[in-house]
Design an enzyme around this catalytic site. Structure first.
Site, PDB file in Angstrom:
ATOM      1  N   ASP A  69       0.867  -1.166   0.000  1.00 26.65           N
ATOM      2  CA  ASP A  69       0.000   0.000   0.000  1.00 26.65           C
ATOM      3  C   ASP A  69       0.907   1.220   0.000  1.00 26.65           C
ATOM      4  O   ASP A  69       1.596   1.501   0.992  1.00 26.65           O
ATOM      5  CB  ASP A  69      -0.895  -0.004   1.237  1.00 26.65           C
ATOM      6  N   TYR A 108      -8.479  14.302  -7.842  1.00 23.34           N
ATOM      7  CA  TYR A 108      -7.486  13.750  -8.760  1.00 23.34           C
ATOM      8  C   TYR A 108      -6.637  14.858  -9.380  1.00 23.34           C
ATOM      9  O   TYR A 108      -5.400  14.776  -9.413  1.00 23.34           O
ATOM     10  CB  TYR A 108      -8.209  12.965  -9.850  1.00 23.34           C
ATOM     11  N   THR A 168      -8.887   3.676 -16.487  1.00 30.56           N
ATOM     12  CA  THR A 168      -9.451   4.601 -17.462  1.00 30.56           C
ATOM     13  C   THR A 168     -10.780   4.095 -18.000  1.00 30.56           C
ATOM     14  O   THR A 168     -11.720   4.865 -18.193  1.00 30.56           O
ATOM     15  CB  THR A 168      -8.469   4.813 -18.623  1.00 30.56           C
TER      16      THR A 168
END
Length: 251
Positions: free
Chosen positions: A67, A159, A197
């Site tokens: 992680d 983002y 995506t």
């Protein structure tokens, strides 16, 4: 395994995050094909299958469950690189997530989670591996940002913020680490055919290629080739730079 000296990573050790699928998996395979020993990391267990394929093809690789938002997990990655291959020469900060919510509906938890992975993950990585690189005489760090780091994306406030900040981190790290022989650069992909995506753009996927001057969606291999160049000695005088790879979308 390639013998092209201009593209060879022989003798190099590369840590590649987010390597279970998409761009990370493409980078792991390509780097191994060009002689690098690869430490492939991801939170997804599929990263072990990626490494198994590399090893079956004659490459050197090890998988680490990782992680990127956890600094202690980064220490385990660095330890694995030293244990298996002797150190780290290349870091590809590829791991990232995307969340699409209107800015007024984005919760603090969502915003922080995106930054934890996309920005703090890269920061943890740089702080963890740079000392090993310096001890080996230098290295190359490539941060996978996005064209969302130079223009807005509707519904992507977290983002976009993370990718603009990642570009800033890239330049700051390049300036500070350059004197020690560590080059830091950023790749800014446009629309690339990856699982992330596909999920993010599912509603408008049909016809999106017509919006791109080169009339196609990018492939993970396109980004991997650019990362290979920046990781290698052919890019020895390149640092602190942004490399847009978007088929002309931001032209």
């Amino acid at each position: 395994m390639t013998t092209d000296r201009n593209r060879s990573l022989a003798g190099k050790v590369a840590v590649i995050t987010g390597a279970a699928r998409g761009q990370g998996a493409a980078e792991a395979g390509l780097f191994a094909d060009h002689g690098a020993a690869v430490v492939a990391t991801d939170v997804r267990p599929d990263v072990h299958e990626v490494v198994a394929g590399i090893v079956a093809g004659g490459g050197r690789a090890v998988a680490v469950d990782h992680d990127v938002a956890d600094r202690r997990a980064w220490e385990r990655v660095a330890a694995a690189a030293v244990e298996h291959f002797g150190g780290i020469d290349i870091l590809i900060n590829n791991a990232g997530i995307y969340r699409n919510t209107p800015i007024l509906d984005t919760t603090e938890d969502v915003f922080r989670h995106v930054l934890d992975i996309n920005l703090f993950g890269a920061w943890h990585g740089i702080q963890t591996v740079a000392p090993s690189m310096i001890g080996r005489g230098g290295g190359s760090i490539v941060n996978i940002a996005s064209i969302a780091g130079i223009r807005s994306v509707r519904g992507g406030s977290a983002y976009v913020s993370s990718k603009f900040a990642l570009r800033g981190l890239t330049k700051a790290a390049a300036a500070e680490l350059g004197p020690s022989g560590v080059r830091v650069n950023a790749i800014l992909p446009g629309v690339i055919d990856t699982p992330m995506t596909v999920d993010a753009l599912a509603a408008r996927r049909h016809g999106i290629a017509e919006e791109i001057p080169l009339r196609r969606v990018g492939a993970a291999a396109d980004v991997a080739e650019l990362a290979l160049y920046l990781a290698g000695d052919g890019a020895a005088f390149i640092a602190g730079a942004d490399f847009v790879i978007d088929g002309g979308s931001t032209a």
